[in-house]
Design a protein around this motif. Structure first.
Motif, PDB file in Angstrom:
ATOM      1  N   ALA A  25       0.837  -1.198   0.000  1.00  0.00           N
ATOM      2  CA  ALA A  25       0.000   0.000   0.000  1.00  0.00           C
ATOM      3  C   ALA A  25       0.879   1.257   0.000  1.00  0.00           C
ATOM      4  O   ALA A  25       1.968   1.276   0.584  1.00  0.00           O
ATOM      5  N   SER A  26       0.401   2.305  -0.645  1.00  0.00           N
ATOM      6  CA  SER A  26       1.132   3.567  -0.639  1.00  0.00           C
ATOM      7  C   SER A  26       0.769   4.362   0.614  1.00  0.00           C
ATOM      8  O   SER A  26      -0.416   4.459   0.967  1.00  0.00           O
ATOM      9  N   GLU A  27       1.786   4.885   1.298  1.00  0.00           N
ATOM     10  CA  GLU A  27       1.613   5.675   2.520  1.00  0.00           C
ATOM     11  C   GLU A  27       0.655   4.983   3.500  1.00  0.00           C
ATOM     12  O   GLU A  27      -0.411   5.502   3.825  1.00  0.00           O
ATOM     13  N   PRO A  28       1.020   3.775   3.959  1.00  0.00           N
ATOM     14  CA  PRO A  28       0.105   3.008   4.824  1.00  0.00           C
ATOM     15  C   PRO A  28      -0.177   3.681   6.159  1.00  0.00           C
ATOM     16  O   PRO A  28      -1.167   3.344   6.812  1.00  0.00           O
ATOM     17  N   GLU A  29       0.652   4.639   6.568  1.00  0.00           N
ATOM     18  CA  GLU A  29       0.396   5.326   7.836  1.00  0.00           C
ATOM     19  C   GLU A  29      -0.873   6.175   7.784  1.00  0.00           C
ATOM     20  O   GLU A  29      -1.405   6.558   8.833  1.00  0.00           O
ATOM     21  N   GLU A  30      -1.381   6.471   6.598  1.00  0.00           N
ATOM     22  CA  GLU A  30      -2.615   7.252   6.467  1.00  0.00           C
ATOM     23  C   GLU A  30      -3.868   6.370   6.482  1.00  0.00           C
ATOM     24  O   GLU A  30      -4.979   6.880   6.442  1.00  0.00           O
ATOM     25  N   LEU A  31      -3.685   5.049   6.519  1.00  0.00           N
ATOM     26  CA  LEU A  31      -4.820   4.136   6.445  1.00  0.00           C
ATOM     27  C   LEU A  31      -5.326   3.776   7.839  1.00  0.00           C
ATOM     28  O   LEU A  31      -4.539   3.635   8.781  1.00  0.00           O
ATOM     29  N   VAL A  32      -6.633   3.619   7.950  1.00  0.00           N
ATOM     30  CA  VAL A  32      -7.259   3.177   9.194  1.00  0.00           C
ATOM     31  C   VAL A  32      -8.306   2.131   8.831  1.00  0.00           C
ATOM     32  O   VAL A  32      -8.723   2.002   7.670  1.00  0.00           O
ATOM     33  N   ARG A  33      -8.740   1.399   9.835  1.00  0.00           N
ATOM     34  CA  ARG A  33      -9.828   0.443   9.648  1.00  0.00           C
ATOM     35  C   ARG A  33     -11.071   0.959  10.374  1.00  0.00           C
ATOM     36  O   ARG A  33     -10.957   1.586  11.433  1.00  0.00           O
ATOM     37  N   VAL A  34     -12.220   0.689   9.808  1.00  0.00           N
ATOM     38  CA  VAL A  34     -13.488   1.188  10.345  1.00  0.00           C
ATOM     39  C   VAL A  34     -14.374  -0.006  10.668  1.00  0.00           C
ATOM     40  O   VAL A  34     -14.613  -0.869   9.809  1.00  0.00           O
ATOM     41  N   PHE A  35     -14.873  -0.049  11.898  1.00  0.00           N
ATOM     42  CA  PHE A  35     -15.750  -1.123  12.359  1.00  0.00           C
ATOM     43  C   PHE A  35     -17.044  -0.512  12.876  1.00  0.00           C
ATOM     44  O   PHE A  35     -17.122   0.684  13.163  1.00  0.00           O
ATOM     45  N   SER A  36     -18.050  -1.372  13.022  1.00  0.00           N
ATOM     46  CA  SER A  36     -19.244  -0.980  13.761  1.00  0.00           C
ATOM     47  C   SER A  36     -19.129  -1.564  15.156  1.00  0.00           C
ATOM     48  O   SER A  36     -18.808  -2.746  15.315  1.00  0.00           O
TER      49      SER A  36
END
Length: 908
Positions: free
Chosen positions: A157-168
């Motif tokens: 992934a490009s710039e993985p530090e900007e990624l987050v996961r979203v849950f309910s």
């Protein structure tokens, strides 16, 4: 492996510069180019060839340096000096004003001298390196797992530090799934997110014809998945909105699938592939080592979400989002919390429970999402870290003991070097260099061993880590191994070096060295105690797990999995509605029951011990008053009549489900014993009602004995059994009981499905015994891994005891000779020596038993059928250890008993 060659080439260049400065100056660039070319060919030939290449090239380098040094001494070269002089700066000339030149020249001398000394004792080197390599490899493998999961969860992934996961979020699950309509709402409303996609991991049936399908791991994603993550294809492209408009039958295949099924054909784009019975067009090939967002498991197939795009009730996806520039996870969490309240207002039937208690949206970084949120997994991780640290400690303790013995044997050499002017600091530096070379060589071999294990895991051959996992050796792992080797080398190599550097000039001048004074709790004995205690811990835990496996195999599970096959179908792939699906299942059961070796069939949505069950909430059992804020739920299985009889599950009260329990009849349900105990203690339960909101209530018509759903020794939880005729489900598992072994019939079961519908894929055909056996996989894997580690560390402990006892006997030659001369029987001498070995074992035996008892208590969840403090296992483990100690002491004992008293006294 990709970084091993550049790292090795850099190390080769540095050593060449230190050991052969003239050659490095004149031919260094050419030599390094040749090294890289040959190394690239060896790397392509496999890990074994590459290891042999490195050994050959580095030993040749040291041999050339030694010859160059010898020729320089013969010629009396002023540049290199005449022979080795232990005094700082002697025998070498500083070039220029910088003192670092002197330091480098001294280091070069130390390395050459250390290599010569180690080459004279190959047995010592082999044993030491073998011991250390195992401990360092285990530690490096653990770090590679942490590196893949926590430090680089998405390597492509490009710039993985900007990624987050979203849950309910909810009270029961803090990391629950989203539905596809939820994702669409967040995509349009969330301003803190630069993009969001959803993903769901699953298994696919893949092949070129229906008869050649096989299962592969993959994910189902929204069409913008690759764009949000910034993953670039090595061939073709990702998904486009037009793909969905034209039916969505497209696929991105993984690198391994591309190599295996298409021989790496660059023109694979446009080829057809059967995925779950439907023809898909390949539009791209993912990068090598591509993994999903849920962990380091290699992906072989990625397809877009086609079905249930409008079904808000199907919550089956995890969100992955990219944050806007300058936005942190806390700001995104604040906005999504507000959006969750908005969704609860708009869709209360899906986002609230009975009009209140709204679900939440939870934002987690990738590292946070990989870490468990309750105590049990943390205990498991800490336990695993403790085992790894224990193995490394035992390995290093064994080598430290060998180094102490070697240090004593070199006291005369050290005394002579001290007498000619070498200071203690200079001698310590020289000896520490030898020790660091041992630890460095072990670190390199440990790194190669870790890479080999990672290669096996990626090809599906390894047990630990899981097959198909992607755990590569990158620069971070290599740096960790180098740092670990230096740290352990300094920690366990410094004390032996300091001990050896103590010069006894008087004894050396007399030609005699004083015997070592032994203390019960001296350093040598304590190191042996660490090995004995650590080995005992691993052996005892292994015995407990093996006994637990034996106990689990003889347990009454409450059902009978023998001679039962399971056939999994997902009727949604065949575009079946409820009525068509029921007719298809009925027709398939009729066809199967006409086969000569089939006794009966039944439907269910879950297989016991498959890992869980569906949870149904919002229950209101008749007469039960819930506690404040209590949300009543239970496990749920949808089954057909005859299911209990097929599996041999006991019906304790009331009646079984019947064919008349259809959609137009009164809603009925079976409940488990645990359900009755929890909600109606002391009552029958039959005839009571279970309400669920505004829906029709369920009438309890029977009580079923408790059976396990997740683990063999789980605490029974409330469970419901609902008739298939009143609650249709497209995902069904057909249970088929046969008169004998069902293995030969599995292809026939597939053919029966294909005869009814050639386009409907069979998700899975398996034996129910295999499913239940998987429930003991944690026991089996841990027992195997700890068993191997226990046997290895036990061998190290035997080696350590043998070395200490043999060394003790060699130091007591005069005493043993006097005893024999005064009439001591050989048996008495043997008992004396063996007793000394047993006294060494006792130093680690008691602490080992205490640590093993504490570890067994922590692992009580995995121990089935008996107490964690099992007298049988502890007695057998302690007896096995004492037998190993006696075996290690026998050889030096008999050698001492056969000693000639006259030769012993004359030697003194």
């Amino acid at each position: 492996m990709n970084l091993l060659l550049p790292v090795s080439a850099r190390l080769y260049s540095l050593l060449q510069r230190f050991l052969l400065p003239g050659m490095s100056r004149d031919y260094g660039a050419e030599a390094q180019a040749v090294f890289r070319d040959l190394g690239r060919d060896a790397k392509d030939a496999g890990p074994g060839k590459f290891s042999a290449f490195l050994w050959r090239e580095f030993t040749s380098l040291f041999r050339a340096a030694s010859q160059d040094r010898a020729e320089a001494r013969k010629a009396g070269s002023a540049k290199t000096g005449k022979g080795f002089d232990p005094r700082p700066g002697k025998g070498s000339r500083s070039v220029g004003p910088g003192g670092w030149r002197v330091l480098l020249d001294t280091l070069r001398q130390d390395v050459r001298y250390a290599v010569r000394n180690l080459s004279r004792t190959p047995g010592f080197v082999v044993v030491s390196v073998f011991s250390l390599t195992f401990g360092i490899a285990v530690s490096t493998a653990l770090f590679s797992v942490a590196n893949a999961v926590l430090l680089r969860p998405l390597p492509h992934a490009s710039e993985p530090e900007e990624l987050v996961r979203v849950f309910s979020g909810s009270r029961r699950f803090s990391r629950g799934p989203l539905s596809f309509p939820d994702y669409l709402d967040l995509k349009t409303m969330a301003e803190t997110l630069d993009g969001i996609a959803v993903v769901s991991g699953r298994r696919f049936s893949v092949g070129f014809t229906p008869s050649t399908t096989r299962q592969v791991s993959g994910i189902e994603v929204s069409e913008d998945y690759f764009d949000v993550l910034g993953i670039r294809m090595i061939r073709g492209r990702g998904f486009l909105p037009e793909d969905i408009d034209s039916g969505g039958r497209v696929a991105v295949i993984g690198f391994n699938l591309w190599q295996r099924e298409f021989d790496g054909d660059p023109g694979v784009m446009g080829a057809s592939l059967l995925v779950d019975g439907h023809s898909h067009t390949i539009v791209g090939v993912g990068p090598e080592g591509m993994v999903g967002v849920g962990g380091p498991v290699l992906l072989e197939l990625v397809v877009p979400v086609i079905e249930h795009r409008d079904n808000r009730g199907r919550q089956a996806y995890t969100g992955v989002a990219r944050l806007q520039d300058g936005i942190g996870p806390l700001q995104a969490q604040a906005e999504l919390t507000t959006l969750a309240q908005h969704l609860a207002d708009e869709h209360p039937e899906y986002w609230t429970r009975d009009g209140n208690d709204p679900r939440d949206l939870v934002v987690r970084t990738f590292r946070e999402a990989m870490l468990p949120e309750n105590g049990a997994p943390f205990l498991a991780v800490l336990g695993f870290l403790a085992v790894v640290g224990l193995i490394l400690l035992i390995s290093c303790s064994n080598v430290a003991n060998l180094l102490l013995t070697r240090a004593y044997r070199r006291r005369e050499e050290v005394a002579i070097r001290s007498a000619v002017g070498a200071g203690r600091r200079r001698i310590t530096s020289q000896l520490l260099t030898e020790n660091l070379i041992l630890f460095g060589l072990s670190g390199g071999l440990g790194l190669l061993l870790t890479h080999w294990i990672a290669s096996l895991a990626g090809s599906g051959w390894a047990i630990l880590p899981p097959p198909g996992a992607e755990f590569s050796v990158d620069g971070r792992v290599a740096a960790f191994t180098i740092g670990l080797s230096l740290l352990t080398g300094l920690t366990f190599g410094l004390f032996p070096a300091l001990q050896a550097s103590k010069a006894d000039l008087v004894s050396a001048m007399k030609g005699r060295t004083r015997p070592v004074s032994f203390r019960r709790f001296g350093m040598r004995n304590l190191l042996v105690g660490v090995q004995v205690g650590g080995s005992l811990v691993l052996v005892l835990i292994t015995l407990l797990l093996v006994r637990s496996l034996t106990s689990a195999s003889s347990m009454d599970l409450g059902f009978q999995p023998e001679n039962v096959a399971v056939l999994s179908l997902d009727l949604s792939h065949g575009d079946y509605g409820e009525e068509d699906g029921k007719q298809f299942v009925t027709g398939l059961r009729d066809r199967l029951e006409t086969l000569p070796d089939v006794e009966s069939t039944a439907l269910a949505t879950w297989v016991p011990l498959q890992g869980g069950s569906t949870v149904i909430g919002g229950l209101e059992p008749e007469g039960y008053v819930p506690a404040p804020n209590e949300y009543v739920n239970a496990g749920m299985s949808i089954v057909s009549p005859g299911y209990l009889d097929l599996l041999g599950i006991r019906l304790l009260q009331g009646r079984d489900l019947l064919p008349r329990d259809r959609a137009d009849a009164e809603k009925v349900v079976l409940v488990s014993q645990a359900f009755v105990r929890h909600f109606w203690p002391g009552e029958s339960g039959v005839g009571k009602y279970i309400n669920r909101g505004e829906r029709d209530p369920f009438l309890v018509v029977g009580v079923v004995a408790d059976i396990p759903f997740k683990t063999i020794n789980e605490e029974p939880e409330p469970h419901l059994w609902i008739p298939f005729g009143q609650w249709y489900q497209s995902d069904v598992i057909l249970h088929i009981r046969t008169t004998g072994d069902p293995r030969p019939l599995l292809p026939t079961f597939r053919l029966q499905v294909a005869d009814l519908d050639p386009d409907l894929p069979v998700v899975r055909v398996d034996l129910m015994e295999n499913v239940t056996d998987n429930a003991t996989d944690p026991h089996r894997i841990l027992a195997s891994a700890l068993g191997i580690a226990g046997l290895f560390t036990l061998a190290l402990a035997m080696l350590g005891i043998y070395g200490v006892v043999a060394f003790s006997v060699s130091q007591r030659t005069r005493e043993v000779g006097l005893r024999i001369a005064l009439g001591a029987a050989p048996a008495r001498v043997v008992r004396m020596v063996v007793k000394e070995g047993l006294s060494l074992a006792m130093i680690g035996l008691v602490p080992g038993l205490l640590v093993a008892a504490a570890a067994a208590h922590l692992l009580r969840v995995l121990i089935i059928g008996f107490s964690p403090i099992d007298p049988v296992s502890f007695t057998v483990g302690a007896g096995l250890l004492l037998f190993a100690v006696v075996s290690a002491s026998v050889a030096p004992a008999f050698r001492a008993a056969r000693a000639d008293p006259m030769e012993s006294l004359r030697a003194e």
